[in-house]
Design a protein around this motif. Structure first.
Motif, PDB file in Angstrom:
ATOM      1  N   ASP A  42      33.357  46.942  38.808  1.00  0.00           N
ATOM      2  CA  ASP A  42      33.437  45.566  39.303  1.00  0.00           C
ATOM      3  C   ASP A  42      33.027  44.564  38.222  1.00  0.00           C
ATOM      4  N   GLU A  43      32.029  44.915  37.431  1.00  0.00           N
ATOM      5  CA  GLU A  43      31.604  44.018  36.347  1.00  0.00           C
ATOM      6  C   GLU A  43      32.666  43.896  35.269  1.00  0.00           C
ATOM      7  N   ARG A  95      35.921  44.127  35.736  1.00  0.00           N
ATOM      8  CA  ARG A  95      36.963  43.266  36.289  1.00  0.00           C
ATOM      9  C   ARG A  95      36.520  41.803  36.300  1.00  0.00           C
ATOM     10  N   SER A  96      35.286  41.542  36.705  1.00  0.00           N
ATOM     11  CA  SER A  96      34.778  40.169  36.775  1.00  0.00           C
ATOM     12  C   SER A  96      34.702  39.538  35.391  1.00  0.00           C
ATOM     13  N   ARG A  97      34.211  40.289  34.418  1.00  0.00           N
ATOM     14  CA  ARG A  97      34.114  39.773  33.046  1.00  0.00           C
ATOM     15  C   ARG A  97      35.503  39.454  32.507  1.00  0.00           C
ATOM     16  N   ARG A 101      38.264  38.793  34.199  1.00  0.00           N
ATOM     17  CA  ARG A 101      38.844  37.663  34.928  1.00  0.00           C
ATOM     18  C   ARG A 101      38.247  36.348  34.434  1.00  0.00           C
ATOM     19  N   ALA A 102      36.920  36.303  34.267  1.00  0.00           N
ATOM     20  CA  ALA A 102      36.255  35.074  33.843  1.00  0.00           C
ATOM     21  C   ALA A 102      36.653  34.662  32.435  1.00  0.00           C
ATOM     22  N   ASP A 153      44.332  36.679  36.905  1.00  0.00           N
ATOM     23  CA  ASP A 153      43.907  37.162  38.218  1.00  0.00           C
ATOM     24  C   ASP A 153      44.465  38.565  38.428  1.00  0.00           C
TER      25      ASP A 153
END
Length: 340
Positions: free
Chosen positions: A269-270, A272-274, A276-277, A282
């Motif tokens: 999850d981290e 993917r979040s990194r 994306r940010a 997306d």
């Protein structure tokens, strides 16, 4: 001069003397750095200087999966961008020299962390920094405009996902030695659920920590192993990075890589979040991308298993690799079903 599988040093020395006069000694030595899983990689030296040579693996492979000329081209194009790559020196497409095309590149100092055991002594804080920078380097690659670096014709981004499904289906069929019913099920789901593609970019094709050389300051010194690079949907690189994380937790996953299971490494999850940010992309329909990544990994693993059974792998550690194919297919099926 000694002889290594896939490398004739006598012929290589003659070619090098003609290609780069005065820049290499008449006597060469070599050692195998990596063999069997991808293109064969050797360190070549003349007693004063050292280079790295890459050539396709021995035996049964799809030519398009091990095109060293494409690998050479993309690294040469990325020199001077925000993506760290080794300097490239010379490409040989004449099979008569060592039996296959090959190229020479810079020997970059750095560590390709493949296992959790290699990362663990660094401690969780350093491991976290390394994995953060791994994601950031992937974002930097996907930010490169292919046309600006001379790679506008490096691939056809339109229809990329459909071609990927067909390509890895063909690879599995060419390497199959046993019945794999889950492969057919996953292929059917992928073929019938192809989403719209994200904005195209340069795709590495096998992005993971041990394809990045990390320097002593925990920064990426060079991204290597570009044999599957093309233009396409960059989310396939992100999905494959996460598929490798899932593989790292499988029994026998260390036969490929289990680096992502080291304490301190970013979670899925981290990652993917990194991404994306930092990228602004997306990861919609990510279940499809993850399913495709697992299908691709299963095909690659099965290809290695096929070559190992026929004595065509160079190096050790392949005895149990075929046991990973089934679990990868199961993970891929689960990802697609969650996406629906």
């Amino acid at each position: 001069m000694s002889h290594l599988p896939g490398l004739d040093l006598t012929r290589l020395a003659g070619w090098l003397a003609a290609e780069r006069p005065g820049q290499a000694g008449a006597t060469l030595s070599a050692r195998l750095i990596a063999g069997g899983r991808s293109n064969l990689t050797y360190e070549i030296g003349d007693g004063e200087r050292a280079w790295v040579l890459r050539r396709p693996p021995l035996g049964h492979v799809l030519a398009t999966a091990h095109d060293v000329a494409r690998e050479y081209r993309v690294m040469a194009a990325l020199e001077g961008t925000g993506v760290p790559v080794p300097a490239t020196y010379a490409l040989c497409t004449d099979d008569s020299v060592i039996g296959a095309p090959f190229y020479l590149m810079e020997k970059v100092d750095g560590t390709p962390f493949r296992s959790a055991a290699e990362l663990a002594p660094l401690g969780p804080e350093r491991v976290r920094r390394i994995s953060l920078r791994l994601v950031d380097t992937l974002v930097a690659l996907h930010d490169v405009d292919p046309a600006e670096v001379g790679l506008a014709d490096f691939g056809r981004a339109e229809g990329f996902l459909d071609r990927q499904v067909r390509r890895w289906s063909a690879q599995l069929a060419a390497s199959r030695t046993r019945d794999l019913p889950r492969a057919g099920q996953l292929h059917s789901l992928l073929a019938s659920n192809i989403p719209a593609q994200s904005a195209p970019g340069i795709v590495h094709g096998d992005y993971r920590l041990d394809n990045v050389l990390v320097d002593s300051t925990d920064h990426p010194a060079a991204v290597i192993d570009w044999e599957m690079a093309t233009l396409g949907d960059p989310l396939t690189d992100l999905a494959l990075l996460i598929a490798y994380q899932k593989l790292s937790r499988l029994p026998g996953g260390d036969l490929v890589t289990d680096a992502a299971s080291a304490p301190g490494h970013l979670t899925e999850d981290e990652v993917r979040s990194r991404y994306r940010a930092r990228s602004g992309r997306d990861p919609a329909h990510f279940g499809f991308h993850l399913g495709l990544a697992c299908y691709k990994l299963a095909a690659i693993v099965e290809g290695i298993h096929y070559r190992h059974l026929r004595g065509q792998t160079v190096g050790t550690g392949f005895d149990g690799i075929g046991a990973l194919t089934g679990p990868l297919l199961e993970i891929g099926l689960a990802a697609l079903k969650e996406d629906r």
